[in-house]
Design a protein around this motif. Structure first.
Motif, PDB file in Angstrom:
ATOM      1  N   UNK A  22       0.830  -1.200   0.000  1.00  0.00           N
ATOM      2  CA  UNK A  22       0.000   0.000   0.000  1.00  0.00           C
ATOM      3  C   UNK A  22       0.861   1.246   0.000  1.00  0.00           C
ATOM      4  N   UNK A  23       1.946   1.206   0.793  1.00  0.00           N
ATOM      5  CA  UNK A  23       2.811   2.380   0.914  1.00  0.00           C
ATOM      6  C   UNK A  23       3.516   2.706  -0.400  1.00  0.00           C
ATOM      7  N   UNK A  24       3.836   1.663  -1.164  1.00  0.00           N
ATOM      8  CA  UNK A  24       4.540   1.917  -2.419  1.00  0.00           C
ATOM      9  C   UNK A  24       3.629   2.547  -3.473  1.00  0.00           C
ATOM     10  N   UNK A  25       2.302   2.436  -3.249  1.00  0.00           N
ATOM     11  CA  UNK A  25       1.309   3.124  -4.090  1.00  0.00           C
ATOM     12  C   UNK A  25       1.412   2.817  -5.584  1.00  0.00           C
ATOM     13  N   UNK A  26       1.827   1.586  -5.896  1.00  0.00           N
ATOM     14  CA  UNK A  26       1.819   1.191  -7.299  1.00  0.00           C
ATOM     15  C   UNK A  26       0.562   0.357  -7.538  1.00  0.00           C
ATOM     16  N   UNK A  27      -0.321   0.853  -8.376  1.00  0.00           N
ATOM     17  CA  UNK A  27      -1.629   0.208  -8.499  1.00  0.00           C
ATOM     18  C   UNK A  27      -1.559  -1.301  -8.768  1.00  0.00           C
ATOM     19  N   UNK A  28      -0.694  -1.723  -9.710  1.00  0.00           N
ATOM     20  CA  UNK A  28      -0.748  -3.150 -10.040  1.00  0.00           C
ATOM     21  C   UNK A  28      -0.221  -3.981  -8.877  1.00  0.00           C
ATOM     22  N   UNK A  29       0.740  -3.397  -8.120  1.00  0.00           N
ATOM     23  CA  UNK A  29       1.255  -4.137  -6.966  1.00  0.00           C
ATOM     24  C   UNK A  29       0.176  -4.273  -5.886  1.00  0.00           C
ATOM     25  N   UNK A  30      -0.545  -3.179  -5.681  1.00  0.00           N
ATOM     26  CA  UNK A  30      -1.621  -3.215  -4.679  1.00  0.00           C
ATOM     27  C   UNK A  30      -2.652  -4.257  -5.075  1.00  0.00           C
ATOM     28  N   UNK A  31      -2.951  -4.284  -6.354  1.00  0.00           N
ATOM     29  CA  UNK A  31      -3.944  -5.242  -6.837  1.00  0.00           C
ATOM     30  C   UNK A  31      -3.495  -6.671  -6.554  1.00  0.00           C
ATOM     31  N   UNK A  32      -2.216  -6.925  -6.854  1.00  0.00           N
ATOM     32  CA  UNK A  32      -1.674  -8.265  -6.601  1.00  0.00           C
ATOM     33  C   UNK A  32      -1.739  -8.598  -5.112  1.00  0.00           C
ATOM     34  N   UNK A  33      -1.280  -7.636  -4.317  1.00  0.00           N
ATOM     35  CA  UNK A  33      -1.245  -7.864  -2.869  1.00  0.00           C
ATOM     36  C   UNK A  33      -2.649  -8.128  -2.338  1.00  0.00           C
ATOM     37  N   UNK A  34      -3.622  -7.373  -2.894  1.00  0.00           N
ATOM     38  CA  UNK A  34      -5.015  -7.561  -2.479  1.00  0.00           C
ATOM     39  C   UNK A  34      -5.476  -8.982  -2.748  1.00  0.00           C
ATOM     40  N   UNK A  35      -5.229  -9.415  -3.967  1.00  0.00           N
ATOM     41  CA  UNK A  35      -5.688 -10.743  -4.355  1.00  0.00           C
ATOM     42  C   UNK A  35      -5.047 -11.803  -3.462  1.00  0.00           C
ATOM     43  N   UNK A  36      -3.755 -11.645  -3.217  1.00  0.00           N
ATOM     44  CA  UNK A  36      -3.032 -12.618  -2.391  1.00  0.00           C
ATOM     45  C   UNK A  36      -3.597 -12.639  -0.974  1.00  0.00           C
ATOM     46  N   UNK A  37      -3.751 -11.440  -0.456  1.00  0.00           N
ATOM     47  CA  UNK A  37      -4.254 -11.293   0.907  1.00  0.00           C
ATOM     48  C   UNK A  37      -5.625 -11.950   1.036  1.00  0.00           C
ATOM     49  N   UNK A  38      -6.503 -11.652   0.096  1.00  0.00           N
ATOM     50  CA  UNK A  38      -7.852 -12.188   0.144  1.00  0.00           C
ATOM     51  C   UNK A  38      -7.821 -13.702   0.131  1.00  0.00           C
ATOM     52  N   UNK A  39      -6.980 -14.215  -0.770  1.00  0.00           N
ATOM     53  CA  UNK A  39      -6.845 -15.656  -0.926  1.00  0.00           C
ATOM     54  C   UNK A  39      -6.426 -16.293   0.397  1.00  0.00           C
ATOM     55  N   UNK A  40      -5.380 -15.689   1.002  1.00  0.00           N
ATOM     56  CA  UNK A  40      -4.829 -16.247   2.237  1.00  0.00           C
ATOM     57  C   UNK A  40      -5.858 -16.195   3.370  1.00  0.00           C
ATOM     58  N   UNK A  41      -6.502 -15.060   3.479  1.00  0.00           N
ATOM     59  CA  UNK A  41      -7.479 -14.920   4.564  1.00  0.00           C
ATOM     60  C   UNK A  41      -8.634 -15.897   4.373  1.00  0.00           C
ATOM     61  N   UNK A  42      -9.045 -16.048   3.122  1.00  0.00           N
ATOM     62  CA  UNK A  42     -10.126 -17.003   2.861  1.00  0.00           C
ATOM     63  C   UNK A  42      -9.720 -18.401   3.279  1.00  0.00           C
ATOM     64  N   UNK A  43      -8.464 -18.744   2.977  1.00  0.00           N
ATOM     65  CA  UNK A  43      -7.998 -20.073   3.359  1.00  0.00           C
ATOM     66  C   UNK A  43      -7.992 -20.230   4.866  1.00  0.00           C
ATOM     67  N   UNK A  44      -7.581 -19.165   5.538  1.00  0.00           N
ATOM     68  CA  UNK A  44      -7.443 -19.288   6.984  1.00  0.00           C
ATOM     69  C   UNK A  44      -8.782 -19.392   7.681  1.00  0.00           C
ATOM     70  N   UNK A  45      -9.761 -18.628   7.226  1.00  0.00           N
ATOM     71  CA  UNK A  45     -11.071 -18.829   7.840  1.00  0.00           C
ATOM     72  C   UNK A  45     -11.983 -19.415   6.790  1.00  0.00           C
ATOM     73  N   UNK A  46     -11.941 -20.723   6.735  1.00  0.00           N
ATOM     74  CA  UNK A  46     -12.763 -21.381   5.721  1.00  0.00           C
ATOM     75  C   UNK A  46     -14.233 -21.075   5.970  1.00  0.00           C
ATOM     76  N   UNK A  47     -14.557 -20.811   7.224  1.00  0.00           N
ATOM     77  CA  UNK A  47     -15.916 -20.376   7.509  1.00  0.00           C
ATOM     78  C   UNK A  47     -15.992 -18.903   7.136  1.00  0.00           C
TER      79      UNK A  47
END
Lengths: 560, 316
Positions: free
Chosen positions: A532-557
């Motif tokens: 987020x701090x680096x403010x590069x849109x495509x990087x933020x997008x990637x990080x978002x997708x990764x984060x979402x994926x990981x969080x979804x895995x962690x709380x399968x509920x």
């Protein structure tokens, strides 16, 4: 200028719009149809509405509020941080958020709406809903009853004709409506309901039971633990199946608790039995034999509860239908009604008739039993609206100079058990008792708003009811003040919403995990903040997708 | 009223024709545009239907209580229960219409209520003998006592915390008690009220003694000197009465109230009396000095959580 349809729910809200090709549900800024009715205020006094706020319910519970629809029409104040809000103001914030989402989606200003309310909402609660919309800058074209909205969706969208029984079991209210659709006429035969019975009560009962089993009370455990317990029980309710074991932290002790179906059924039976009363009343009032009901339709998230479905199955000896998503069917109906109000030509040949779901009356002294005032119903429940009925009432004592007309809503013969809506006083010329008369006219319109008007027969003096201190109602000056207060609050900027939601979600996960799990979430958060701090849109997008994926895995509920 | 002319029909038993006629007319008399004409039309429609199908006037059947199944029965059949709940959980993902969400159960076993059966007094739910097994796990343990009805509408109108348990999050508090926005009567006014009370009590005593002396002979001591001792008793009696004030307070338009601006309960009033007597006995003359700095909320008001306010602030 567009009119949108809004389902302002206890747990979730949604909105839709009528377009040339039918109903369109409007996604919010996160791209989701459902916006949780949760409000949070962050430390900069910026508002967070919806999923982001819902995530903050645990770790910022003193600045976050949910299920406030249950306080509509009362004057209770909820504090978020230092600012106090009543339910009307909180609802207006949700409406404002929905309105902005709709404007962004439709790319045109939205200034009016059709809002759905539980059929069994009383006059005060309906007025409060109206005021909430006004505060949000929306003109209310129509208040529509939720079951009616659902029936519109089934009837008009699915082109089904026949007699329907709609069971709308939401987060906070249970409504029953008996409707018939034929030849472009949508006729409500009867409505009944329980204003304080919903999914939240089940969670409440579960929490109360767990606390009682462990000899604890709400006050002895911290707010954080209590919120956690609520969320765990909510999750358990949704996943109800073969027994699941939860680890509960209650104050100092941590216990393993097994949620089984038997336990759930035992806890919830009293609530399920309460749901039977309105169903029976609607059938009785509608004078429709059970055999002529073509379909039983389930609406609202709580109808997903298996024990509820089983009970309905047993009562009617058939399986209820729910082939439209029960969470959005009301919003779709409201949107269709919005189209109806705008008289879109595709809907021009449909007429809707609704009923007044409760009895409205006044108090009278009946001779010779005039020890106490008794209840005089004027508009009987389940008569078709708009309706206007006049009753002539006479003075009860000699030289009476003032006639007071109290306005009540309710079914009880004891006026104290009915809801007091307001009073009108008129002066009458003095004389022997029974000589002077007033005409009391009750008018109930299609929005469910009551007007009472009293005329003195001999002098022609006329008074209309202004409910002066209806709980939660705002005077003009108060409305101005509330508007100023709410206008001062800024929503979080739209672009950041998704990121903030992810951060809040990760923070919550961080707090509820231990050891390596916690460490991992910490790393995820660092990584995300870095992006987020680096403010590069495509990087933020990637990080978002990764984060979402990981969080979804962690709380399968995924029950947030 | 003769419904047929209103509907533009000849007298008929054809429900379909009645509905068609009503639907056609309703589109010309929309309820929100012609409310009165609509009421007439609707009444005619109802009357026509009632004469066409008399069963509409029979009371609808009452749904039966779910048969009291023991929860132990479910415990003995755990596989059945889980068998039910499994498919139901999947059913929430919008099953397509007319697809039986219970695979494995033949659809024709569903116990539909037989059509056209007149609603008799034997509720159909009692006929549970032939029910398919999956409905058995609709285990509703029926308690003998009625389900607890929470009287929310009453709770809502009473200012209290009861309703707030329904709200999650936020620091929920009830609205501040109305006393917070009501000014207390000033110290000067209270002293004046006290002086007036003394005067009233002394006058009563003097008149009383005068009458006594006339009828029974002279009693000797001037009785009015006992006025200060009688003041607390007067306060106890008067402030607990419907007047809610001693005569002096009443003359100045003051009333004693609780934080809800309501009259004190008898117990509350007795407490206030006790606090007054004790503080006065303990501090004696010091109480005048202390009270002078308490902004009209005197020591005994504060301790007993009662308030003395002017009636004009009570809103009628």
């Amino acid at each position: 200028m567009t009119t949108i349809g809004i389902d302002l729910g206890t747990t979730n809200s949604a909105c839709g719009v009528w377009t040339k090709d039918g109903v369109k549900l409007i996604p919010n800024r996160l791209g989701e149809i459902l916006t949780p009715s949760v409000i949070s205020l962050d430390t900069n006094n910026e508002l967070i509405v919806g999923r982001g706020a819902r995530q903050r319910l645990i770790n910022h519970s003193d600045r976050t509020v949910a299920t406030f629809k249950r306080l509509m029409g009362t004057d209770h104040t909820i504090f978020l941080g230092r600012m106090g809000f009543n339910a009307t103001e909180l609802s207006s914030l949700v409406l404002r958020s929905l309105k902005e989402d709709a404007e962004a989606y439709l790319e045109e200003p939205v200034s009016s709406a059709v809002i759905s309310v539980p059929a069994y909402f009383n006059d005060n609660q309906r007025q409060a809903t109206r005021q909430a919309a006004e505060l949000a800058g929306l003109k209310v074209e129509r208040l529509i009853n939720e079951p009616t909205a659902a029936a519109i969706t089934y009837g008009l969208h699915q082109k089904q004709e026949g007699m329907f029984l709609i069971l709308d079991f939401g987060g906070g209210t249970f409504d029953v409506s008996l409707l018939e659709y034929f030849d472009g006429v949508m006729e409500v035969h009867a409505s009944a309901g329980d204003n304080h019975l919903g999914g939240e009560d089940f969670v409440d009962a579960m929490v109360a039971n767990v606390l009682a089993q462990n000899q604890l009370s709400r006050d002895t455990i911290s707010a954080l633990d209590l919120q956690n317990l609520y969320l765990q029980m909510e999750g358990a309710k949704r996943k109800l199946g073969p027994g699941q074991t939860l680890t509960l932290t209650l104050g100092k002790k941590t216990i393993e608790f097994e949620v089984t179906q038997d336990w759930f059924i035992e806890v919830c039976t009293p609530l399920l039995l309460r749901a039977k009363t309105p169903i029976e009343r609607a059938l009785r009032d509608g004078k429709i034999p059970v055999s002529s009901i073509d379909d039983v339709i389930l609406v609202g998230g709580s109808t997903r509860l298996a024990p509820f479905r089983s009970m309905v199955g047993r009562m009617f000896g058939r399986l209820p239908s729910c082939h439209i998503d029960p969470d959005t069917v009301v919003a779709m109906g409201a949107a269709i009604q919005a189209g109806l109000v705008m008289r879109d030509e595709a809907l021009d040949d449909v007429v809707l008739t609704d009923v007044c779901p409760f009895t409205l009356g006044t108090a009278v002294a009946n001779e010779p039993y005039d020890r106490d005032l008794s209840y005089l119903p004027i508009i009987e429940r389940n008569c078709v609206v708009p309706i206007s009925i006049v009753r002539r009432l006479f003075t009860a004592s000699h030289n009476q100079s003032v006639v007071r007309v109290n306005v009540y809503q309710g079914e009880s013969p004891d006026i104290k058990k009915n809801i007091f809506l307001g009073e009108i006083k008129v002066r009458v010329p003095k004389g022997p008792k029974g000589d002077e008369a007033v005409d009391v006219r009750y008018s109930y319109d299609a929005n469910g708003i009551l007007e009472v008007d009293v005329t003195v027969v001999s002098t022609g003096v006329n008074r209309q009811l202004v409910i002066e201190r209806a709980p939660g109602a705002l005077s003009d000056a108060e409305k101005q003040a509330a508007r100023a207060k709410l206008a001062g609050l800024k929503f979080h900027p739209r672009e950041g919403e998704e990121n903030r939601m992810l951060v809040a979600r990760a923070e919550r996960l961080y707090e509820s995990s231990l050891d390596h799990r916690r460490e991992f979430v910490g790393k995820l958060l660092d990584h995300f903040h870095y992006a987020l701090d680096r403010q590069l849109p495509h990087e933020i997008e990637q990080a978002q997708a990764y984060m979402k994926d990981m969080l979804n895995q962690m709380e399968s509920e995924n029950w947030f | 009223m003769w419904p047929w002319s209103e509907l533009g029909l000849e007298s008929t038993d054809d429900v379909r024709a009645i509905k068609k006629a009503y639907a056609r007319l309703l589109k010309q008399t929309r309820p929100d545009e012609h409310p009165e004409a609509f009421q007439r039309l609707h009444q005619a429609y109802k009357d026509a239907l009632a004469s066409a199908q008399p069963q509409y006037h029979q009371p609808a059947p009452t749904l039966a209580e779910p048969a009291p199944l023991e929860s132990t029965k479910a415990a003995q059949e755990p596989s059945l229960a889980s068998g039910l709940f499994q498919p139901l959980n999947h059913a929430e993902d919008k099953p397509p219409p007319n697809v039986d969400p219970f695979p494995g159960q033949p659809a024709d076993e569903t116990p539909f209520q037989p059509d056209n059966q007149p609603p008799d007094n034997k509720p159909f739910l009692d006929k549970t003998d032939g029910e398919p097994s999956y409905l058995k796990s609709a285990v509703i343990k029926l308690e003998q006592e009625p389900p607890p009805q929470i009287d929310i509408d009453t709770a809502k109108t009473v200012r209290g915390r009861k309703i707030l348990q329904f709200v999650r999050g936020g620091r929920s508090t009830a609205a501040p008690p109305p006393i917070d926005s009501t000014p207390a009567a000033g110290y000067g006014l209270r002293i004046l009220a006290f002086a007036l009370d003394m005067l009233v009590i002394a006058l009563v005593l003097i008149i009383g003694q005068f009458v006594w002396a006339k009828t029974m002979g002279n009693a000797g001591l001037p009785l009015w000197l006992a006025a200060p001792a009688l003041y607390p008793l007067t306060a106890l009696l008067c402030e607990g009465s419907r007047m809610q004030a001693t005569p002096g307070k009443r003359l100045l338009g003051l009333k004693v109230v609780n934080p809800d601006l309501m009259p004190l309960s008898q117990l509350h009033n007795a407490g206030r009396f006790l606090v007054f007597v004790l503080t006065t006995a303990l501090l004696w003359k010091g109480i005048w000095l202390i009270n002078a700095f308490l902004h009209g909320r005197l020591l005994h008001d504060r301790i007993s959580r009662s308030y003395v306010v002017h009636v004009r602030h009570l809103g009628g």
